[in-house]
Design an enzyme around this catalytic site. Structure first.
Site, PDB file in Angstrom:
ATOM      1  N   LYS A   4      23.162 -25.448  40.314  1.00 21.15           N
ATOM      2  CA  LYS A   4      22.479 -26.466  41.109  1.00 21.15           C
ATOM      3  C   LYS A   4      23.491 -27.242  41.948  1.00 21.15           C
ATOM      4  CE  LYS A   4      19.155 -30.275  40.406  1.00 21.15           C
ATOM      5  NZ  LYS A   4      18.393 -31.015  39.357  1.00 21.15           N
ATOM      6  N   SER A  16      13.605 -31.257  39.853  1.00 20.01           N
ATOM      7  CA  SER A  16      14.437 -31.170  41.044  1.00 20.01           C
ATOM      8  C   SER A  16      15.273 -29.904  41.111  1.00 20.01           C
ATOM      9  CB  SER A  16      15.369 -32.385  41.119  1.00 20.01           C
ATOM     10  OG  SER A  16      16.242 -32.431  39.990  1.00 20.01           O
ATOM     11  N   SER A  24      13.531 -32.065  34.956  1.00 23.12           N
ATOM     12  CA  SER A  24      13.884 -31.309  36.150  1.00 23.12           C
ATOM     13  C   SER A  24      14.422 -29.916  35.901  1.00 23.12           C
ATOM     14  CB  SER A  24      14.899 -32.098  36.989  1.00 23.12           C
ATOM     15  OG  SER A  24      14.264 -33.193  37.602  1.00 23.12           O
TER      16      SER A  24
END
Length: 453
Positions: free
Chosen positions: A84, A159, A183
């Site tokens: 990420k 996210s 997330s």
């Protein structure tokens, strides 16, 4: 690269087994994955930046040499993974989905990435995310929109949407994400992969752009539970902890209040999972837990902490942040200190209560009340209601793909407990197979193609 190719049909453990036996070569697998990224990425939008090909292939060749010499760095030596964009990878942009940080390049790996790299795993790409990890759609105004690989007109969740989508579409076998209120687990559920959040602090967050330190977790996206079991000790630096008593806690049904509603496919999947375990299993009644209030208190902490962390950059370069993010952070910064203090006290109180409830049991329920919303539709505020309690409690939780019907959207089943070993053992029993890979096309439809261990 076809559905039957070894790089796509198995999980990371199968991939490493192939390296050990000589059935697969790390370079061949990596080249196949890079080809798939080139093919699928324009449709899914999961990858922000790829590492240069030359050092990637050199790392794959080095892993192959270690396997030939029977000296692998770890059981997953040579396996590629994604990261990420809020987690530092040396030499790659480290922007956390924020335009203001677009040109920032990480000088060294985050601790979690460094541990995987030392174990021989190969970081291939940074992955798209919701801006600054504060949101659930992964529709990023600066770095593009990530689509759900199973239905491109739907969101992947956030996210860590790019991480879940990259694994779900077979671009990468593993990915790192971050989880504050869900997330990692939320996009894993919406994209049909396994998503694991360990206990708070189990995986170091050094080198991760913070959102809210009391809630920040590094988590794992994978296509099987056994992959999580294999990679977690590398990331945490220790074996998975089981309950101190040595006994296996029973799976317990999560009973919710009458005001909590789930989409029919989600309710059906939860009922099926509970029936498969034990239709007469005991239940934990959390109907008196106001999930919405808990989520809002957690979100307030995230917004207040984000105002602190990003404040200087916002003042220096306000146009480097979206209007939505500026609004959220401004709202958090403007809150009465008494209200913020009350929210903190509420979260501490709920953390103690939830941990007490989970001391001798494992909780089974839905990961989220809803399937992936359409991008053009409003996102339900309750999307993260079920992922918030384990985050607030700081305990391990995993989202598992429920069996899919026809071309229906994925549904996630969540297992929560006090100890990672117990959670993963129960999860392996519930989901012993490998999640299917999505094959998105320009039509937006992705056929169900299953693979098993």
């Amino acid at each position: 690269m076809t559905a039957s190719s070894p790089a796509e049909s198995g999980d990371a453990v199968d991939m490493a087994s192939g390296f050990a036996s000589g059935r697969m070569h790390p370079r061949t697998v990596l080249e196949a994955l890079l080809a798939r990224i080139e093919q699928i990425e324009p449709l899914v939008g999961a990858c922000n930046d790829l590492a240069p090909a030359t050092p990637l292939l050199a790392a794959a060749d080095a892993a192959a040499a270690r396997w030939r010499a029977a000296t692998p760095h770890s059981p997953l030596d040579g396996v590629p993974f994604g990261v990420k964009a809020n987690i530092a990878v040396a030499g790659l942009p480290w922007h956390a989905g924020v335009a203001a940080f677009r040109n920032r390049v990480a000088s060294r790996d985050a601790v979690c990435v460094a541990r995987l790299r030392a174990a021989g795993l190969i970081p291939v790409a940074t992955l798209n995310m919701h801006e600054a990890a504060l949101g659930v759609t992964s529709d990023n105004p600066a770095f593009g929109t990530t689509s759900n690989p199973w239905a491109l007109e739907h969101i992947p969740g956030g996210s860590s949407g790019g991480s879940a989508a990259a694994v779900a579409s077979g671009m990468l076998p593993l990915a790192l994400g971050t989880d504050d209120l869900g997330s990692v687990r939320l996009p894993s559920a919406l994209c049909g992969v396994v998503g694991f959040k360990p206990a708070h602090g189990a995986i170091p967050t050094e080198g991760v752009v913070p959102l809210s330190p009391s809630l920040d977790h590094v988590g794992i996206h994978a296509r099987s539970v056994r992959d999580v079991v294999a990679v977690l000790p590398i990331l945490s630096g220790q074996a998975n902890r089981s309950s101190p008593s040595g006994r296996r806690p029973a799976l317990t049904r999560w009973m919710l209040g009458a005001s909590v509603t789930m989409d029919p496919p989600v309710a059906e999947a939860v009922c099926a999972a509970m029936s498969a375990v034990d239709p007469n299993a005991a239940a934990v009644d959390w109907s008196d837990v106001d999930l919405g209030s808990l989520r809002r208190a957690g979100l307030l902490m995230c917004e207040c902490d984000a105002a602190h962390h990003f404040g200087a950059a916002l003042r220096r370069q306000p146009d480097g942040f979206s209007a939505e993010f500026r609004h959220l952070v401004s709202w958090g910064a403007s809150q009465d200190p008494a209200r913020v203090g009350a929210a903190k006290e509420y979260l501490v109180r709920m953390r103690r209560s939830l941990r007490d409830d989970l001391r001798d049991r494992l909780l089974l329920g839905a990961t989220t009340p809803h399937t992936a919303p359409r991008r053009a539709a409003p996102v339900q505020a309750s999307l993260a209601d079920f992922t918030t309690p384990p985050a607030v409690a700081g305990v391990p939780a995993i989202s598992l793909p429920a069996p899919r019907r026809d071309d229906g959207l994925p549904v996630g089943i969540q297992v929560t407990g006090a100890y990672a070993g117990d959670v993963l053992a129960a999860a392996a029993g519930l989901f012993p197979e490998v999640a299917p890979v999505a094959h998105p096309s320009a039509t937006g439809k992705s056929p169900v193609l299953r693979s098993t261990v």
